[in-house]
Design a protein around this motif. Structure first.
Motif, mmCIF file in Angstrom:
data_model
loop_
_atom_site.group_PDB
_atom_site.id
_atom_site.type_symbol
_atom_site.label_atom_id
_atom_site.label_comp_id
_atom_site.label_asym_id
_atom_site.label_seq_id
_atom_site.Cartn_x
_atom_site.Cartn_y
_atom_site.Cartn_z
ATOM 1 N N GLY A 175 27.618 14.263 33.642
ATOM 2 C CA GLY A 175 27.363 12.894 33.220
ATOM 3 C C GLY A 175 26.384 12.825 32.066
ATOM 4 N N ASP A 176 25.352 13.658 32.108
ATOM 5 C CA ASP A 176 24.377 13.697 31.019
ATOM 6 C C ASP A 176 25.031 14.074 29.699
ATOM 7 O OD1 ASP A 176 22.291 12.957 32.581
ATOM 8 O OD2 ASP A 176 21.137 14.799 32.351
ATOM 9 N N ASN A 177 25.852 15.131 29.713
ATOM 10 C CA ASN A 177 26.489 15.582 28.477
ATOM 11 C C ASN A 177 27.412 14.515 27.903
ATOM 12 O OD1 ASN A 177 26.188 18.726 27.671
ATOM 13 N ND2 ASN A 177 25.856 18.479 29.857
ATOM 14 N N ILE A 178 28.164 13.854 28.755
ATOM 15 C CA ILE A 178 29.053 12.785 28.289
ATOM 16 C C ILE A 178 28.237 11.610 27.773
ATOM 17 C CG2 ILE A 178 30.815 11.127 29.015
ATOM 18 C CD1 ILE A 178 31.724 13.236 31.071
ATOM 19 N N TYR A 179 27.152 11.298 28.471
ATOM 20 C CA TYR A 179 26.284 10.185 28.049
ATOM 21 C C TYR A 179 25.754 10.398 26.640
ATOM 22 C CZ TYR A 179 21.686 8.136 27.322
ATOM 23 O OH TYR A 179 20.597 7.530 26.754
ATOM 24 N N TYR A 180 25.228 11.590 26.342
ATOM 25 C CA TYR A 180 24.638 11.824 25.027
ATOM 26 C C TYR A 180 25.690 11.748 23.921
ATOM 27 C CZ TYR A 180 20.122 13.039 26.986
ATOM 28 O OH TYR A 180 18.903 12.977 27.625
ATOM 29 N N LEU A 181 26.899 12.240 24.196
ATOM 30 C CA LEU A 181 27.962 12.109 23.199
ATOM 31 C C LEU A 181 28.324 10.642 22.989
ATOM 32 C CD1 LEU A 181 31.015 14.372 22.735
ATOM 33 C CD2 LEU A 181 31.382 11.909 22.850
ATOM 34 N N ALA A 182 28.463 9.891 24.083
ATOM 35 C CA ALA A 182 28.817 8.479 23.968
ATOM 36 C C ALA A 182 27.717 7.693 23.252
ATOM 37 C CB ALA A 182 29.061 7.891 25.365
ATOM 38 N N LEU A 183 26.462 8.013 23.536
ATOM 39 C CA LEU A 183 25.350 7.311 22.900
ATOM 40 C C LEU A 183 25.356 7.532 21.393
ATOM 41 C CD1 LEU A 183 22.693 5.675 23.333
ATOM 42 C CD2 LEU A 183 21.512 7.881 23.443
#
Length: 425
Positions: free
Chosen positions: A46-54
């Motif tokens: 979730g963290d990795n996806i979050y940073y890409l989405a951000l």
């Protein structure tokens, strides 16, 4: 409590509250550890996806400079508040803090996903999200560091560090493509939604993880948070193993982060390797670190950890110095594999030693100091490395960085108590 008493306390078998005392099982076959590992992996994905989405959403909503500011904002509260996060982990217990942190992160990310899906609010929700995420990370990270000693016996902590390293590598490899797929299918809102759902998966798994009572738990009762913070810093400063170990960790990270981030980008540009060449070198570092994590996860314990750890740092520093002298990108990738293997090994052993040498009552605060060293101090080397490479070139700067990194290994070898430390069976 003396250092000897603290070390002895951490080698006792934890007593599981509400559960019978069971023989210590290998971590990779312990359902309790595997539940924790599943929760941690889901959260890291979730963290990795979050940073890409951000970053993608920030680029769409503002200028590149504004996007860079939004993505960097979370580092400020994380660095400023992490010591306080360690105090909270020790006062309230790491599981409560981790579950609460993941719940807040999940709700916040899903709220922004809904907002982006229904409106075009600009940068302000992304700024708020970045600040909230950084603040919650300051609490989450020390609590995560304090959990392993409470879910398995001390003899399995090295294996747990290996499993944790594998989870981080898996999340790094799988998270970015998943985030990219989410953006391609429905834009940043879909990617944020996927990140929030994966973080949400970790919460029920963590609720089912059995947590042990360790000697010294509850010692903060009746004290103020400020007193707890001062006591924690004093404990680390006066500890014959932890104090030099934290300094060695700081020197190692300071010498490693600059060359392997901005330095590698400039090296690839200087040597004409291009983005693909830089990608192969980074992949080599990741592959080496993954092999180190797998080795520790399977083997479970390395003898003479107090010697293996600094020797790995010293050999890894030599690989840093050699990287800009590689004749081509294939050779550089080979050096990078060795570098990842050695730094992964030394990092996991540092983590295991921090766990086993800390008084259980101070684990959260010890983890917070180690986190500040890695996430707060070490990144300062990136702008310094970039400026120095602009003046002197990659070879001299990589050599100086290697010397700084190697100094951590020399220090560890020179301190008798650290050099002679062993991981428990």
């Amino acid at each position: 409590m003396t250092d000897h008493e603290a070390t002895t306390a951490t080698t006792e078998r934890p007593v599981l509250t509400g559960f019978p005392v069971l023989p210590e099982r290998p971590a990779h076959r312990d359902r309790n550890v595997l539940r924790w590992l599943g929760a941690y992996t889901a959260s890291m994905l979730g963290d990795n996806i979050y940073y890409l989405a951000l970053s993608w959403a920030a680029v769409q909503a503002g200028t590149p400079a504004q996007a860079g500011l939004v993505t960097a904002l979370s580092a400020l509260p994380r660095a400023l508040l992490m010591l306080g996060g360690g105090v909270l982990a020790d006062r309230f217990g790491p599981r409560k803090v981790v579950i609460s942190s993941d719940a807040v992160r999940c709700v916040t990310v899903l709220a922004v996903a809904v907002l982006l899906l229904t409106a075009s609010p600009g940068l302000w929700p992304l700024v708020l999200l970045s600040l909230v995420f950084g603040t919650v990370d300051a609490v989450f990270m020390p609590a995560v560091g304090a959990l392993p000693a409470r879910i398995t016996g001390p003899g399995q902590l090295t294996r747990v560090q290996g499993l944790r390293g594998l989870a981080i590598r898996f999340a790094g490899v799988v998270g970015a493509p998943l985030g990219g797929l989410g953006v391609a299918l429905g834009g940043p809102a879909t990617a944020f939604g996927l990140a929030g759902l994966l973080i949400a998966v970790s919460v029920p798994l963590l609720v089912r993880v059995r947590i042990a009572d360790l000697p010294g738990d509850g010692r903060t009762a009746g004290r103020t948070p400020w007193r707890d913070l001062k006591d924690g810093l004093s404990y680390i400063r006066n500890h014959r193993v932890l104090a030099p170990l934290v300094i060695a960790l700081a020197l190692g990270d300071l010498g490693f982060v600059g060359p392997l981030n901005i330095g590698l980008t400039l090296l690839a540009e200087e040597r004409g390797w291009g983005a693909s060449g830089m990608g192969w070198v980074l992949a080599g570092v990741g592959a080496g670190a993954g092999m180190a994590a797998l080795l520790l996860a399977v083997r479970g314990r390395l003898p003479h950890a107090g010697i293996v750890m600094p020797v790995s740092i010293l050999t890894g520093s030599a690989a840093i110095a050699a990287l800009p002298h590689a004749p081509d990108v294939v050779a550089a990738a080979g050096v990078a594999v060795l570098l990842g293997l050695l730094t992964g090994l030394s990092g996991a052993l540092c983590g295991a030693l921090l766990q086993t040498q800390s008084d259980p009552a101070y684990l959260g605060r010890v983890s917070s100091v180690a986190g500040i060293v890695s996430l707060g101090l070490a990144p300062l080397g990136m702008p310094l490395s970039a400026a120095a490479i602009g003046v002197w070139g990659t070879g001299p700067v990589f050599a100086v960085s290697a010397a700084v990194c190697g100094l951590g290994g020399v220090l560890a070898l020179c301190v008798r108590d650290l050099r002679q430390v062993q991981l428990p069976h």
